[in-house]
Each structure stands twice: as C-alpha cells, then as structure tokens.
Design an enzyme around this catalytic site. Structure first.
Site, short mmCIF file in Angstrom:
data_model
loop_
_atom_site.label_atom_id
_atom_site.label_comp_id
_atom_site.label_asym_id
_atom_site.label_seq_id
_atom_site.Cartn_x
_atom_site.Cartn_y
_atom_site.Cartn_z
N ARG A 111 0.84 -1.20 0.00
CA ARG A 111 0.00 0.00 0.00
C ARG A 111 0.87 1.25 0.00
O ARG A 111 1.95 1.27 0.61
CB ARG A 111 -0.86 -0.03 1.27
CG ARG A 111 -1.89 1.09 1.39
CD ARG A 111 -2.96 0.96 0.35
NE ARG A 111 -4.16 1.70 0.72
CZ ARG A 111 -5.17 1.89 -0.13
NH1 ARG A 111 -5.12 1.42 -1.35
NH2 ARG A 111 -6.25 2.54 0.26
N THR A 410 -9.74 0.02 -10.03
CA THR A 410 -8.43 -0.58 -9.91
C THR A 410 -8.40 -1.84 -10.78
O THR A 410 -9.20 -1.96 -11.70
CB THR A 410 -8.10 -0.86 -8.43
OG1 THR A 410 -6.78 -1.33 -8.35
CG2 THR A 410 -8.99 -1.86 -7.80
N THR A 428 -3.57 -0.88 -7.87
CA THR A 428 -4.38 0.27 -8.27
C THR A 428 -3.56 1.55 -8.27
O THR A 428 -2.50 1.60 -7.65
CB THR A 428 -5.54 0.43 -7.26
OG1 THR A 428 -6.42 1.45 -7.71
CG2 THR A 428 -5.05 0.81 -5.87
N GLU A 430 -5.75 4.02 -7.57
CA GLU A 430 -6.94 4.55 -6.88
C GLU A 430 -8.00 5.02 -7.86
O GLU A 430 -8.69 4.19 -8.42
CB GLU A 430 -6.51 5.61 -5.87
CG GLU A 430 -7.55 6.35 -5.02
CD GLU A 430 -8.97 5.91 -4.92
OE1 GLU A 430 -9.24 4.71 -4.76
OE2 GLU A 430 -9.85 6.79 -4.97
N GLU A 449 -3.89 7.81 -4.05
CA GLU A 449 -4.37 6.86 -3.03
C GLU A 449 -4.71 7.51 -1.69
O GLU A 449 -5.54 6.99 -0.94
CB GLU A 449 -3.32 5.78 -2.81
CG GLU A 449 -3.89 4.42 -2.46
CD GLU A 449 -4.57 3.78 -3.65
OE1 GLU A 449 -5.75 3.43 -3.53
OE2 GLU A 449 -3.93 3.63 -4.71
N ASP A 452 -8.07 7.88 -0.04
CA ASP A 452 -8.77 6.81 0.69
C ASP A 452 -8.80 7.07 2.19
O ASP A 452 -9.49 6.36 2.93
CB ASP A 452 -8.12 5.45 0.41
CG ASP A 452 -8.67 4.81 -0.85
OD1 ASP A 452 -9.58 5.38 -1.47
OD2 ASP A 452 -8.18 3.72 -1.23
N SER A 476 -7.67 0.54 2.83
CA SER A 476 -8.10 0.04 1.52
C SER A 476 -9.27 -0.91 1.69
O SER A 476 -9.57 -1.38 2.79
CB SER A 476 -6.93 -0.71 0.87
OG SER A 476 -7.36 -1.36 -0.30
N SER A 477 -9.92 -1.19 0.57
CA SER A 477 -10.95 -2.24 0.54
C SER A 477 -10.50 -3.43 -0.31
O SER A 477 -11.28 -4.37 -0.52
CB SER A 477 -12.24 -1.70 -0.07
OG SER A 477 -12.71 -0.62 0.69
N GLY A 498 -13.29 0.05 -5.41
CA GLY A 498 -13.35 0.78 -4.16
C GLY A 498 -13.97 -0.10 -3.09
O GLY A 498 -13.70 -1.30 -3.02
#
Ligand code: GLU
Length: 614
Positions: A111, A410, A428, A430, A449, A452, A476-477, A498
């Site tokens: 991430r 993404t 991704t 984002e 990103e 988020d 993140s998801s 997302g």
C-alpha cells in the site's frame, strides 16, 4: 461460442499462432492483440487479467518455467502499459500468495504511504477550515502516496521467484515499445479522464494524441515507460526508491507539470526523496476464517478487505443460505454487509497506527452478536451502529456513525503455475486515471491513493481509525482472496471497485459456495452492494431479477450509479467490479474465469488449454 479442442491440437495451434505473431510483427508496430476470452480451462498454470497483452505476458513467463510470482510481475508491469489508468509503478496494492512448497498462504502489503510532511488535517483547506471537495483531492499532488507496487514485485520475487526483476519486466517493455491496439474500452476510459489529462502536459502528450482521444484501432506506444522499466531492470528498484526515477517522481508531485492553458489549480504535494527511500513493502499475516469448511485467506490491514469479507462470512455462517428462499438469502447477504461495514468504519485503519481488534472482529462470537440483529422481515436502517468486538453482547446496538464511502477503480488479476503456486493480486492507482499526472519523461501515472483516508472524522465522538498521519497507509478495501479446501487451493478471486470490492468478493464466494453456481456464473452474476448506506447500489441486471420485488417489500432500496464520482456530467457504465478468479479442480484442471463484459471483459488463458469456454 464454446470451442472444445484436444490438448494437443490446441497446444500446436497456440504455439504456431505465437510464432506467427512474433515473425509477422514489424519493429515498431503493435502486435495483433492475442484473442480475448473471459473463460479458459486447462492445465499447468493460468492467468486472468484485464487485457490480452498482460495475460499473454504472464502465460509466456509461465511457459518458460516461471513461478506464479514471476508471472504476476510480468502481468502487473504489462498492465502498467495496457491498463495504465488502474495499474502501474505509480500505484500500490496487495498480493496474496499460496506457496506450494510450504503449503502456506502469505501476503504482501504494498500500500502507498503518506509523506512524512503530511498531517491529520492534510485534506482540510486552510483558507476555509473545511475539508476539500473530493475531486479537488483526487487531481492533485497532495493525494499522491509513496508508491508500493514496485517494492511488492521485488519482495514477491525475493520470496517466490525464479527469474530476476529485469527478466520479468521484459514482456512489458516489449509491449510498451511496440505499442498495443487501442480498443473501445481504452478509448472510453480515456474519455472519462480526458478533461483531467488535458490539465497536465505529460499526461496529454501520452494519452491524448494531438489533443484528441486515441482512435480505436490505432497503436498506443509508451517509449518513456519502456525506458523506465529498462532502467529499473538495470539499476534495481532503488532507481525509484531514492534514485533517478524517484527524483523525477518527486519533482512531478512538487512541481506539477501543468499544461499551457490548464484551468485547474491542483494542489502540489510535499513528497520528498526521503519518503521514497523509506518505503517498504510489508510481509503481513493473512486474515483467515473458516466458512462452511473452506479456509478463506485475505488481506489484513492496511486493507479492510480480509476482515470485512471474513466478518460477513462469519455472520452468514449463522444462516442456512443454501436452503433459504432466494429473496431471504439475498436479504441476509445485504444485511450482513450493512453490519460489517459499520464495524469496518469504526475499527479498521492502518494497524501500525491504530489498534485494530482483528481477532475479535473475526471471532464467531462477535459474528453471532451481529447476526442476531438481522431481521428477516425488514431491512436495517442505515447507518447502523458498530458492535463491540471487545465484549460481544448478543444483539447489542450502539451509536450509529456516518458511513465513509468510496467507489472507484483498480484491477485484480490471478495467476497459478505448474508448481502449484497461486497469486491473487489487486493493485491500483486509486481513481480511474489516478491523480491524472504522468511523471514527465517516465510514462507512468501517479496514484491519488491518499484520498482513501477520511478527509474529516466520520465516527462522531469515537476516534476515526482512518485519518491521515505521516507514513500511514490509507485504509483500503482491496480483497485479494485465496480459498483452500482440505489444505489445497480451491479458489483465488478478487475485484476492483473501491469499497464495493468487499461485497463483490463476498457475492462471488456466496454464489460459488452457497448458491451452487460454477465460477464463471458466480463472476458474471448481477451485483448489488450494501455498505451501511440507506440505499444499496445495484447493477440494472440485479434490479431486473425476479427477487427485487421481494427485497423491496422488506425495505431494501436500490439505486443505479452511472455517473463519475468526479463529475456528475460524465456518464459511466453502471457496473460493479471487474472480477477475476481461478478454481482448482481435483483432476488438476484449472478454470480461469473473468468478466464476460464488465469494463470490456477479462482475458483468461491457461498454459495448456483444453477449452476456451466463452
Ligand atoms: N483505492 C481503493 C481501495 O484501496 C481501490 C481502488 C478502487 O478499486 O477503486 O480500496
């Protein structure tokens, strides 16, 4: 069309086709794209990704004896060329990997991180004291996080690869040099971004040739990116994390490459080279739940994916979905995620910064305390309150807080190899098109990103676990998932979208495990997503199902989302997710399945195909 051919005839046809393409391509011209099939079956390894070139890159690496990790790097790097609005070295992601030697599932958290100079109020406008509007954050240097994809690739190769990073970048370099043929999907995704790309000279030069949308059938090359990959191949990932590529990246974030006549005044970012030098992709332990005998492994924080999918499964384990009336089964699906999203909002953030009660959130006791809140006769009223995982009291409710939301783009892809390894990788930049900033001379788009994070607290009087902090990873998801049955790989799945990623992955698992669909149908089935909001977003095909009237009678509300989150005048396809998956059959076959049509459909292929089953 369903084509069934023998292994040997397909092999020889496939190899001959491959040779013809190589011999027939003239230098500098795009190769004809390999055929795009949403489903393939066969043996010895498979890839499902968004574009035929990226899938082919992975298959080529597998055919040379590469592992799923090697092929994943080749796929991801090629997506940076052919699917650049949702992928590439300007972004980050999460890799879940099954290692056939150790029989273990491991994860890498790649991430993006927040530059050291940023603070909790980075998204508060100093001139008004109010949070910036979301689109202001998106198209900015401020929202660019330190990218994690390249570090993830290197870490995956260190742990599980056979080939070097330079070797695995080569297929992408070739595609970037020769170019790929622009299709309707690429043109459409460019259209959705055209106004933003036009703001930046480097982005317009790469993606708006002569100031126009690329023409379908034309060749899109990216020489700058090919050179960047070669430089990284020669120098290693330090070229980005502190070296020459990193210097150009930081310069682009601080001194935005605005086009002459740009109408936006995007906010630059404070990223420094030292932020890049400090970046590490993290080896993390996966989340795990057992659902109806299957071991489901996912991504722990900084993604909320593994916990929220896992909690939802645990809640649903309290019900016999398989034998329920279909309206009730879908009602329970929607209600389970309504509750799990309340807990996600309250408790999940970067676990290096906030205390995430992961074990409690994934405990069957906590799930039972949430499951008994589901009323079979009526829908919950959102926002519903989070539970108390530290002391789960059956059916207890607390104070509701607003539900933070996001819904963007993404890519997810899956790879398996002949050794039995499996990669499930969501990555991704984002937003579709990320920050819209191509690093000048480097050919890749920067992420946005950091949007988020919550721009302002969302949890009332309770602390918000997802506010920015220096070095922190935004929640993140992304939910790359691997499912084992009796200790062996059964499924690998994931999706973009997302926060809808979580419900899409859950829906696919329920479709496959509870509702008896095969993997292809489980992915293709219409989707709806309930994330603790008053109305569930649904695809038109979901609303057209015969179950909808019954769900509405229970108080479930549905709406179609067909506008861009950045600009309501931009119409987008009202679809949810772009999933891909693999299923491993007891006879050694792998079923590789992606989307038949969402976002232009997926490209599935296997090393030794027995069937292209679309
Ligand atoms: N930024 C999103 C997340 O980490 C993923 C991007 C998307 O799929 O829209 O959850």
């Amino acid at each position: 069309m369903r084509l069934r051919r023998s292994v040997s005839s397909v092999l020889s046809v496939g190899l001959m086709a491959g040779l013809t393409l190589v011999a027939g391509a003239t230098p500098g011209s795009a190769r004809p794209a390999p055929a795009k099939h949403p489903v393939a079956q066969g043996f010895f390894g498979a890839v499902v990704s968004d574009t035929p070139e990226s899938t082919q890159a992975g298959i080529d690496v597998l055919r040379r004896g590469g592992t799923a990790a090697d092929a994943a790097v080749a796929v991801a790097a090629t997506l940076g060329v052919t699917d650049p609005y949702v992928a590439g070295i300007g972004g980050g992601g999460f890799l879940v990997y099954y290692d056939a030697r150790t029989h273990q599932v491991s994860t890498i958290d790649g991430r993006e991180t927040t530059p050291a100079a940023d603070t909790e109020t980075m998204f508060v406008d100093p001139s008004t004291g109010k949070p910036y509007a979301f689109p202001t954050g998106v198209t900015s240097g401020l929202s660019v996080g330190v990218p994690g994809n390249l570090a993830t690739w290197q870490r995956a190769l260190q742990r599980w690869g056979r080939f070097s990073l330079a070797d695995n970048l080569r297929p992408a370099e070739e595609v970037a040099d020769r170019g790929f043929v622009v299709d309707d999907t690429f043109r459409e995704l460019t259209r959705e971004n055209a106004a933003r790309f036009a703001q930046f000279s480097s982005s317009a030069a790469q993606y708006l040739p002569d100031g126009q949308l690329p023409v379908v059938g034309s060749t899109m090359r990216n020489k700058d990116l090919a050179d960047t990959y070669r430089e990284i191949g020669r120098k290693g990932i330090g070229a980005l994390y502190g070296g020459s590529v990193g210097r150009d990246l930081v310069n682009a974030v601080q001194n935005l490459p605005l086009a002459a006549g740009s109408t936006l005044k995007p906010i630059p970012g404070p990223m420094q080279l030292s932020d890049l030098t400090a970046y590490k992709a993290l080896d993390t332990a996966p989340t795990h739940v057992n659902y109806r005998g299957y071991d489901v492994y996912g991504m722990a924080p900084s993604s909320s994916g593994g916990i929220t999918v896992g909690e939802s499964l645990n809640i649903l384990q309290n019900f016999d979905l398989k034998n329920m009336d279909p309206v009730q089964a879908l009602h329970h699906y929607l209600e389970a995620t309504r509750l799990a999203f309340a807990d996600r909002g309250r408790y999940i953030g970067d676990s290096r910064y906030v205390n995430v009660p992961q074990q409690q959130l994934l405990s069957p006791q906590f799930a039972a305390s949430r499951a008994c809140l589901i009323d079979p006769t009526k829908a919950g009223v959102s926002p519903v309150a989070p539970g108390n995982p530290a002391s789960p009291t059956p059916c207890a409710t607390g104070t509701a807080a607003s539900a933070g939301d996001d819904e963007n783009h993404t890519n997810h892809f899956v790879v398996s190899d002949a050794y039995g390894n499996v990669a499930s990788y969501t990555n991704t930049i984002e937003e579709l098109g990320g920050s819209a900033i191509v690093v000048p001379g480097r050919g890749f788009l920067l992420n946005n990103e950091l949007t988020d994070f919550n721009f302002a607290p969302t949890q009332g009087t309770a602390p918000d676990p997802n506010l920015p902090a220096p070095g922190k990873r935004p929640r993140s998801s992304m939910s790359p998932t691997i499912v084992l049955q009796h200790g062996k790989p059964f499924l690998a799945v994931g999706s973009p979208g997302g926060s809808t990623i979580i419900t899409t992955v859950l829906q696919i698992l329920l479709n496959r495990i509870d509702f008896g669909m095969n993997l292809e149908d489980a992915i293709a089935a219409p989707r709806a997503t309930q994330r603790n909001t008053a109305t569930s977003t649904a695809e038109p095909a979901f609303i057209a199902l015969p179950t909808t009237a019954g769900l509405q009678a229970l108080g479930q509300k549905f709406a179609i989302n067909d506008t861009s989150p950045l600009d309501p005048t931009i119409k987008i396809a009202p679809t949810i997710g772009v999933a891909s998956g693999l299923e491993f059959r007891p006879d050694g076959r792998v079923i590789a399945a992606g989307e038949p049509s969402r976002r232009g459909g997926s490209a599935a292929a296997v090393v030794f195909p027995t069937c292209y089953c679309d």
